[in-house]
Write a protein that holds these residues in place. Structure first.
Motif, PDB file in Angstrom:
ATOM      1  N   VAL A  31       0.928  -1.169   0.109  1.00 22.82           N
ATOM      2  CA  VAL A  31       0.135   0.009  -0.030  1.00 22.82           C
ATOM      3  C   VAL A  31       1.010   1.315   0.168  1.00 22.82           C
ATOM      4  O   VAL A  31       1.688   1.357   0.965  1.00 22.82           O
ATOM      5  N   GLY A  32       0.807   2.084  -0.893  1.00 22.20           N
ATOM      6  CA  GLY A  32       1.599   3.361  -1.618  1.00 22.20           C
ATOM      7  C   GLY A  32       1.413   4.472  -0.134  1.00 22.20           C
ATOM      8  O   GLY A  32       0.144   4.485   0.339  1.00 22.20           O
ATOM      9  N   ALA A  33       2.291   5.212  -0.119  1.00 26.09           N
ATOM     10  CA  ALA A  33       2.249   6.289   0.924  1.00 26.09           C
ATOM     11  C   ALA A  33       1.075   7.296   0.741  1.00 26.09           C
ATOM     12  O   ALA A  33       0.870   7.459  -0.406  1.00 26.09           O
ATOM     13  N   GLY A  34       0.277   7.527   1.927  1.00 24.14           N
ATOM     14  CA  GLY A  34      -0.669   8.450   1.776  1.00 24.14           C
ATOM     15  C   GLY A  34      -1.930   8.023   1.128  1.00 24.14           C
ATOM     16  O   GLY A  34      -2.928   8.800   1.019  1.00 24.14           O
ATOM     17  N   SER A  35      -2.150   6.566   0.979  1.00 23.37           N
ATOM     18  CA  SER A  35      -3.229   6.031   0.076  1.00 23.37           C
ATOM     19  C   SER A  35      -4.502   6.001   1.419  1.00 23.37           C
ATOM     20  O   SER A  35      -3.939   5.816   2.649  1.00 23.37           O
ATOM     21  N   VAL A  36      -5.381   5.852   0.773  1.00 27.44           N
ATOM     22  CA  VAL A  36      -6.846   5.682   1.645  1.00 27.44           C
ATOM     23  C   VAL A  36      -7.615   4.220   1.186  1.00 27.44           C
ATOM     24  O   VAL A  36      -8.061   4.223   0.037  1.00 27.44           O
ATOM     25  N   VAL A  37      -7.286   3.100   1.903  1.00 26.88           N
ATOM     26  CA  VAL A  37      -7.740   1.993   1.371  1.00 26.88           C
ATOM     27  C   VAL A  37      -9.306   1.528   2.130  1.00 26.88           C
ATOM     28  O   VAL A  37      -9.412   1.603   3.092  1.00 26.88           O
ATOM     29  N   ARG A  38     -10.235   1.501   1.204  1.00 26.63           N
ATOM     30  CA  ARG A  38     -11.543   1.253   1.481  1.00 26.63           C
ATOM     31  C   ARG A  38     -11.975   0.129   1.047  1.00 26.63           C
ATOM     32  O   ARG A  38     -13.094  -0.564   1.741  1.00 26.63           O
ATOM     33  N   LYS A  39     -11.249  -0.793   0.393  1.00 22.83           N
ATOM     34  CA  LYS A  39     -11.559  -1.987  -0.127  1.00 22.83           C
ATOM     35  C   LYS A  39     -10.519  -3.244   0.174  1.00 22.83           C
ATOM     36  O   LYS A  39      -9.237  -2.546   0.226  1.00 22.83           O
ATOM     37  N   ASP A  40     -10.846  -4.521   0.194  1.00 22.24           N
ATOM     38  CA  ASP A  40      -9.761  -5.460   0.272  1.00 22.24           C
ATOM     39  C   ASP A  40      -8.790  -5.280  -0.683  1.00 22.24           C
ATOM     40  O   ASP A  40      -9.128  -5.062  -1.788  1.00 22.24           O
ATOM     41  N   VAL A  41      -7.679  -5.728  -0.389  1.00 16.89           N
ATOM     42  CA  VAL A  41      -6.176  -5.583  -1.184  1.00 16.89           C
ATOM     43  C   VAL A  41      -5.894  -7.186  -1.595  1.00 16.89           C
ATOM     44  O   VAL A  41      -5.584  -7.808  -0.578  1.00 16.89           O
ATOM     45  N   ALA A  42      -5.876  -7.672  -2.680  1.00 15.59           N
ATOM     46  CA  ALA A  42      -5.590  -8.933  -2.898  1.00 15.59           C
ATOM     47  C   ALA A  42      -4.161  -9.253  -2.599  1.00 15.59           C
ATOM     48  O   ALA A  42      -3.249  -8.535  -2.766  1.00 15.59           O
ATOM     49  N   ALA A  43      -3.828 -10.447  -2.592  1.00 16.75           N
ATOM     50  CA  ALA A  43      -2.199 -10.881  -2.431  1.00 16.75           C
ATOM     51  C   ALA A  43      -1.690 -10.557  -3.290  1.00 16.75           C
ATOM     52  O   ALA A  43      -1.816 -10.766  -4.701  1.00 16.75           O
ATOM     53  N   GLY A  44      -0.265  -9.930  -3.131  1.00 15.88           N
ATOM     54  CA  GLY A  44       0.598  -9.427  -4.156  1.00 15.88           C
ATOM     55  C   GLY A  44       0.254  -8.484  -5.126  1.00 15.88           C
ATOM     56  O   GLY A  44       0.972  -7.894  -5.898  1.00 15.88           O
ATOM     57  N   VAL A  45      -0.851  -7.569  -4.603  1.00 15.65           N
ATOM     58  CA  VAL A  45      -1.317  -6.625  -5.452  1.00 15.65           C
ATOM     59  C   VAL A  45      -0.581  -5.362  -4.933  1.00 15.65           C
ATOM     60  O   VAL A  45      -0.447  -5.107  -3.834  1.00 15.65           O
ATOM     61  N   ILE A  46      -0.167  -4.205  -5.626  1.00 14.27           N
ATOM     62  CA  ILE A  46       0.326  -2.939  -5.185  1.00 14.27           C
ATOM     63  C   ILE A  46      -0.724  -1.915  -5.441  1.00 14.27           C
ATOM     64  O   ILE A  46      -1.225  -1.890  -6.708  1.00 14.27           O
ATOM     65  N   VAL A  47      -1.237  -1.199  -4.514  1.00 16.49           N
ATOM     66  CA  VAL A  47      -2.148  -0.226  -4.421  1.00 16.49           C
ATOM     67  C   VAL A  47      -1.570   1.263  -4.203  1.00 16.49           C
ATOM     68  O   VAL A  47      -0.726   1.220  -3.418  1.00 16.49           O
ATOM     69  N   ALA A  48      -2.151   2.309  -4.407  1.00 21.38           N
ATOM     70  CA  ALA A  48      -1.955   3.528  -3.996  1.00 21.38           C
ATOM     71  C   ALA A  48      -3.225   4.541  -4.698  1.00 21.38           C
ATOM     72  O   ALA A  48      -3.654   4.264  -5.494  1.00 21.38           O
ATOM     73  N   GLY A  49      -3.154   5.755  -3.759  1.00 24.83           N
ATOM     74  CA  GLY A  49      -3.926   6.652  -4.114  1.00 24.83           C
ATOM     75  C   GLY A  49      -5.065   6.756  -3.108  1.00 24.83           C
ATOM     76  O   GLY A  49      -5.075   6.177  -2.154  1.00 24.83           O
ATOM     77  N   ASN A  50      -5.995   7.753  -3.366  1.00 26.08           N
ATOM     78  CA  ASN A  50      -7.106   7.984  -2.707  1.00 26.08           C
ATOM     79  C   ASN A  50      -8.438   8.219  -3.484  1.00 26.08           C
ATOM     80  O   ASN A  50      -8.458   9.224  -4.062  1.00 26.08           O
ATOM     81  N   PRO A  51      -9.245   7.078  -3.654  1.00 27.54           N
ATOM     82  CA  PRO A  51      -9.019   6.082  -2.881  1.00 27.54           C
ATOM     83  C   PRO A  51      -7.977   5.250  -3.639  1.00 27.54           C
ATOM     84  O   PRO A  51      -7.538   5.309  -4.715  1.00 27.54           O
ATOM     85  N   ALA A  52      -7.486   4.093  -2.726  1.00 20.59           N
ATOM     86  CA  ALA A  52      -6.342   3.141  -3.336  1.00 20.59           C
ATOM     87  C   ALA A  52      -6.983   2.369  -4.525  1.00 20.59           C
ATOM     88  O   ALA A  52      -7.907   1.726  -4.362  1.00 20.59           O
ATOM     89  N   LYS A  53      -6.070   2.321  -5.705  1.00 18.72           N
ATOM     90  CA  LYS A  53      -6.418   1.490  -6.611  1.00 18.72           C
ATOM     91  C   LYS A  53      -5.232   0.953  -7.037  1.00 18.72           C
ATOM     92  O   LYS A  53      -4.336   1.220  -7.088  1.00 18.72           O
ATOM     93  N   PRO A  54      -5.366  -0.405  -7.674  1.00 15.14           N
ATOM     94  CA  PRO A  54      -4.193  -1.402  -8.036  1.00 15.14           C
ATOM     95  C   PRO A  54      -3.437  -0.412  -9.152  1.00 15.14           C
ATOM     96  O   PRO A  54      -4.063   0.045 -10.184  1.00 15.14           O
ATOM     97  N   LEU A  55      -2.159  -0.684  -9.060  1.00 16.25           N
ATOM     98  CA  LEU A  55      -1.142  -0.292 -10.137  1.00 16.25           C
ATOM     99  C   LEU A  55      -0.803  -1.687 -11.081  1.00 16.25           C
ATOM    100  O   LEU A  55      -1.367  -2.453 -10.672  1.00 16.25           O
ATOM    101  N   LEU A  56      -0.471  -1.199 -12.104  1.00 18.60           N
ATOM    102  CA  LEU A  56      -0.292  -2.329 -13.144  1.00 18.60           C
ATOM    103  C   LEU A  56       0.834  -3.204 -12.819  1.00 18.60           C
ATOM    104  O   LEU A  56       0.706  -4.426 -13.111  1.00 18.60           O
ATOM    105  N   LYS A  57       1.828  -2.854 -11.951  1.00 18.34           N
ATOM    106  CA  LYS A  57       2.802  -3.860 -11.189  1.00 18.34           C
ATOM    107  C   LYS A  57       2.251  -4.753 -10.323  1.00 18.34           C
ATOM    108  O   LYS A  57       1.292  -4.631  -9.579  1.00 18.34           O
ATOM    109  N   GLU A  58       2.873  -5.976 -10.094  1.00 16.46           N
ATOM    110  CA  GLU A  58       2.425  -6.875  -9.100  1.00 16.46           C
ATOM    111  C   GLU A  58       3.785  -7.436  -8.575  1.00 16.46           C
ATOM    112  O   GLU A  58       4.668  -7.785  -9.092  1.00 16.46           O
TER     113      GLU A  58
END
Length: 76
Positions: A31-58
């Motif tokens: 989970v990237g800095a400053g993110s707001v996580v509202r939903k579950d994050v799957a294994a191995g996924v990289i998320v960032a933002g507000n709201p946190a969204k998956p990035l293309l990298k894994e």
């Protein structure tokens, strides 16, 4: 609602992250800095933002390191 937040092994939560009630952060997720996580994050996924969204990298889904092994060798 006071549901538990569950963070699985090898997950990495950066600084200033807000994780809302009931969210699960999967094994090895990032989970990237400053993110707001509202939903579950799957294994191995990289998320960032507000709201946190998956990035293309894994991240790799194979985790075979033990952080305690590093610390044991550095005892004073």
């Amino acid at each position: 609602m006071n549901a538990k937040i569950i963070i699985y092994d090898y997950a990495w939560i950066a600084i200033n992250v807000i994780i809302l009630s009931g969210v699960h952060i999967g094994k090895g997720a990032v989970v990237g800095a400053g993110s707001v996580v509202r939903k579950d994050v799957a294994a191995g996924v990289i998320v960032a933002g507000n709201p946190a969204k998956p990035l293309l990298k894994e991240r790799s889904k194979e985790f075979n390191y033990n952080p305690c092994e590093f610390l044991a060798g550095n005892k004073a």
